[in-house]
Every structure is written in structure tokens, then in C-alpha cells.
Design a protein around this motif. Structure first.
Motif, PDB file in Angstrom:
ATOM      1  N   ARG A  85       2.093  -7.185  -5.654  1.00 39.79           N
ATOM      2  CA  ARG A  85       1.342  -5.984  -6.059  1.00 39.79           C
ATOM      3  C   ARG A  85       1.016  -6.013  -7.554  1.00 39.79           C
ATOM      4  N   HIS A 115      -6.085  -7.087  -0.647  1.00 41.00           N
ATOM      5  CA  HIS A 115      -5.024  -6.211  -0.130  1.00 41.00           C
ATOM      6  C   HIS A 115      -3.682  -6.905  -0.271  1.00 41.00           C
ATOM      7  N   ASP A 118       2.558  -2.944   0.554  1.00 39.51           N
ATOM      8  CA  ASP A 118       3.172  -2.102  -0.492  1.00 39.51           C
ATOM      9  C   ASP A 118       4.691  -2.012  -0.388  1.00 39.51           C
TER      10      ASP A 118
HETATM   11 MG    MG Z   1      -1.959   0.088   0.623  1.00 38.01          MG
END
Ligand code: MG
Ligand code: IDP
Length: 149
Positions: A85, A115, A118
Motif C-alpha cells: 500500500r 489496486h 488493504d
Molecule cells: Mg480498497
């Protein structure tokens, strides 16, 4: 070892960013465990983004994801979900730091190139959705050069 699901979205493919993006994860030291070039349909995109189905941008998001082929990948490594991330940058490219993928290559939130899962639990679900056939079993021979172990 932790795994995450990374997808280069249709704009990333169209803009010729596939090699650059894969290179960033490779050079960091993470290990590629799955990769496919695939165009998904609406039902599949809606499943992937099911948690966002109540959002006003949901329909546009689904149209975006089905608009062309994507590169779906599984990457493995220590803390790969959270570090992935960070490599990707903030959701809105206007707030993504330079040096991150979105900070370097995107402008609009609805065309943010990539993408990444998370959390470890969402990674597990996304890998199961995108790679029902399973992923490669291999161990990089560089491992002892990347990890202290
Ligand atoms: Mg997301
Ligand atoms: P993430 O991709 O950083 O995890 P999420 O909140 O999970 O961000 O949203 C999924 C995707 O939905 C984003 O990457 C972006 O493409 C799109 N998105 C999120 N918020 C908006 C918005 O306000 N307008 C348009 N698209 C959005």
C-alpha cells in the motif's frame, strides 16, 4: 509468508505501465507468486468491490475495471500488504506522495492505475477470488540476500 493481491487497472495497462509497476515490486525484494492478464465482467468486478457497493462512485468504478484487460498478481513477502500500500500511495493521486506509483503516474482518483489489498484478510479473499486455481509454489533463491532470517 504474507501475500497480497495487486492489480494493474485498465488505465495502467493502456498507458504501458505494466513493466514499471512489476519492476517496483520486484526490485523491492518481493516475490511474484501469481500473474494473469485478464478482462473481467461486471459481475466479477462487482464481487471484487462488493464492500463499496453503496458508494456513489460504485457504478463508474465497475465500468472502469471492466473497460479493458488488467494484470492480476499475487506478491509475497514480509509485511507485503502494508508495504505494498505504501508503494502504491494514497487512494487519491492528488494526495499520493511523489515516489509512489499513484503519486508518479496518476492524477484522478477514478484513474489511479493500480489496486492493492488493504489488509491480510482482504488479501486472502481477493487471492481466492482472482486465483481460484491456486498459485505457484516456488522459493526464490535470493531469499537469504533479501531477509536476515
Ligand atoms: Mg480498497
Ligand atoms: P483503494 O484502491 O486505495 O483501496 P478504495 O477506497 O478501496 O481505495 O476504493 C477503491 C477504488 O475506487 C479506488 O482505488 C478508486 O479507483 C475508486 N474510488 C475511490 N473513491 C473514489 C471517488 O471518490 N471517486 C471515484 N472513484 C473512487
Amino acid at each position: 509468508m504474507e501475500q497480497t493481491f495487486i492489480m494493474i487497472k485498465p488505465d495502467g495497462v493502456q498507458r504501458g505501465l505494466v513493466g514499471e509497476i512489476i519492476g517496483r515490486f520486484e526490485k523491492k525484494g518481493f516475490t511474484l507468486k501469481g500473474l494473469k492478464f485478464i478482462t473481467v465482467d461486471r459481475a466479477f468486478a462487482e464481487r471484487h468491490y462488493a464492500d463499496l457497493s453503496a458508494k456513489p462512485f460504485f457504478n463508474g468504478l465497475v465500468e472502469y475495471i471492466v473497460s479493458g484487460p488488467v494484470v492480476a498478481m499475487v506478491w509475497e513477502g514480509k509485511n507485503v500488504v502494508s508495504t505494498g500500500r505504501k508503494i502504491i500511495g494514497a487512494t487519491n493521486p492528488a494526495e499520493s506522495a511523489p515516489g509512489t506509483i499513484r503519486g508518479d503516474y496518476a492524477i484522478d482518483i477514478g484513474r489511479n492505475v493500480i489496486h492493492g489489498s488493504d489488509a491480510v484478510e482482504s488479501a486472502r479473499k481477493e487471492i481466492a477470488l482472482w486465483f481460484p486455481e491456486g498459485i505457484a509454489e516456488w522459493r526464490s533463491s535470493l531469499r537469504s540476500w533479501v531477509y536476515e532470517e
